[in-house]
Design a protein around this motif. Structure first.
Motif, mmCIF file in Angstrom:
data_model
loop_
_atom_site.group_PDB
_atom_site.id
_atom_site.type_symbol
_atom_site.label_atom_id
_atom_site.label_comp_id
_atom_site.label_asym_id
_atom_site.label_seq_id
_atom_site.Cartn_x
_atom_site.Cartn_y
_atom_site.Cartn_z
ATOM 1 N N GLY A 95 -1.267 -5.511 -10.305
ATOM 2 C CA GLY A 95 -0.594 -6.741 -10.722
ATOM 3 C C GLY A 95 -0.358 -6.830 -12.213
ATOM 4 N N ARG A 96 -0.985 -5.940 -12.984
ATOM 5 C CA ARG A 96 -0.810 -5.970 -14.451
ATOM 6 C C ARG A 96 -0.134 -4.702 -14.961
ATOM 7 N NH1 ARG A 96 -5.131 -5.879 -17.676
ATOM 8 N NH2 ARG A 96 -6.461 -4.761 -16.191
ATOM 9 N N PHE A 97 -0.427 -3.571 -14.338
ATOM 10 C CA PHE A 97 0.121 -2.284 -14.775
ATOM 11 C C PHE A 97 1.158 -1.802 -13.765
ATOM 12 C CE2 PHE A 97 -3.809 -0.579 -17.308
ATOM 13 C CZ PHE A 97 -3.836 -1.762 -18.032
ATOM 14 N N THR A 98 2.170 -1.107 -14.276
ATOM 15 C CA THR A 98 3.195 -0.523 -13.418
ATOM 16 C C THR A 98 3.452 0.914 -13.861
ATOM 17 O OG1 THR A 98 4.271 -2.666 -13.105
ATOM 18 C CG2 THR A 98 5.545 -0.699 -12.557
ATOM 19 N N VAL A 99 3.305 1.837 -12.916
ATOM 20 C CA VAL A 99 3.599 3.242 -13.195
ATOM 21 C C VAL A 99 5.000 3.562 -12.668
ATOM 22 C CG1 VAL A 99 2.476 4.038 -11.056
ATOM 23 C CG2 VAL A 99 2.765 5.617 -12.983
ATOM 24 N N SER A 100 5.728 4.349 -13.418
ATOM 25 C CA SER A 100 7.071 4.766 -13.007
ATOM 26 C C SER A 100 7.334 6.162 -13.559
ATOM 27 C CB SER A 100 8.125 3.773 -13.514
ATOM 28 O OG SER A 100 8.118 3.718 -14.935
ATOM 29 N N ARG A 101 8.421 6.760 -13.115
ATOM 30 C CA ARG A 101 8.727 8.100 -13.602
ATOM 31 C C ARG A 101 10.223 8.350 -13.585
ATOM 32 N NH1 ARG A 101 5.818 12.292 -9.757
ATOM 33 N NH2 ARG A 101 7.222 13.807 -10.763
ATOM 34 N N ASP A 102 10.633 9.309 -14.423
ATOM 35 C CA ASP A 102 12.003 9.780 -14.457
ATOM 36 C C ASP A 102 11.930 11.276 -14.155
ATOM 37 O OD1 ASP A 102 14.508 10.800 -15.159
ATOM 38 O OD2 ASP A 102 14.770 9.357 -16.771
ATOM 39 N N ASN A 103 12.237 11.647 -12.928
ATOM 40 C CA ASN A 103 12.083 13.044 -12.517
ATOM 41 C C ASN A 103 12.995 13.980 -13.310
ATOM 42 O OD1 ASN A 103 10.119 12.428 -10.613
ATOM 43 N ND2 ASN A 103 11.619 12.133 -8.978
ATOM 44 N N ALA A 104 14.174 13.507 -13.675
ATOM 45 C CA ALA A 104 15.107 14.348 -14.430
ATOM 46 C C ALA A 104 14.559 14.705 -15.805
ATOM 47 C CB ALA A 104 16.442 13.642 -14.575
ATOM 48 N N ASN B 242 11.148 14.759 -16.388
ATOM 49 C CA ASN B 242 9.733 15.157 -16.227
ATOM 50 C C ASN B 242 8.821 14.211 -17.012
ATOM 51 O OD1 ASN B 242 10.353 17.353 -14.580
ATOM 52 N ND2 ASN B 242 10.553 18.751 -16.313
ATOM 53 N N THR B 243 9.092 12.942 -16.885
ATOM 54 C CA THR B 243 8.387 11.928 -17.673
ATOM 55 C C THR B 243 7.853 10.825 -16.770
ATOM 56 O OG1 THR B 243 9.814 12.340 -19.588
ATOM 57 C CG2 THR B 243 8.625 10.248 -19.543
#
Length: 123
Positions: free
Chosen positions: A65-74, A76-77
């Motif tokens: 509820g406080r942290f959000t993980v995400s990524r950009d595969n193109a 590699n981040t």
């Protein structure tokens, strides 16, 4: 050789926000699951959040509820958006990833760690 480099740590007041980034570089075929861990001096490293290449996420109860993980595969981040930060979030945050490379013509998946970035939350 593969390197994971984190950035975005720093000092913030309680209730504030920070965004961490982690870039994987090197002779990469693909980056599979990625994650963030944190460690306080004298304590065990603990899971914060993970994300699969397909975007499925998992969080420690303490950050839901406080942290959000995400990524950009193109690129590699991966990213960790941290909101409503608390003093108990103070730690060194480490990036982790399972990375596929080609070694002598053979595919190999290995686990890598970044060098860590300090996050300090003042009360």
């Amino acid at each position: 050789q593969v390197q994971l480099v984190e950035s975005g740590g720093g000092l913030v007041q309680a209730g504030g926000s920070l965004r961490l980034s982690c870039v994987a570089s090197g002779r990469i075929v693909s980056v599979n699951a990625m994650g963030w861990y944190r460690q306080v001096a004298g304590k065990q490293r603990e899971l914060v959040a993970t994300i699969t290449s397909g975007g499925t996420t998992n969080y420690a109860d303490s950050v839901k509820g406080r942290f959000t993980v995400s990524r950009d595969n193109a690129k590699n981040t991966q990213y960790l958006q941290m909101n409503s930060l608390k003093p108990e979030d103070t730690a060194v945050y480490y990036c982790n990833a399972n990375v596929e490379t080609i070694v002598f013509g053979f595919s190999r998946i290995e686990n890598y760690w970044g060098q860590g970035t300090q996050v300090t939350v003042s009360s």
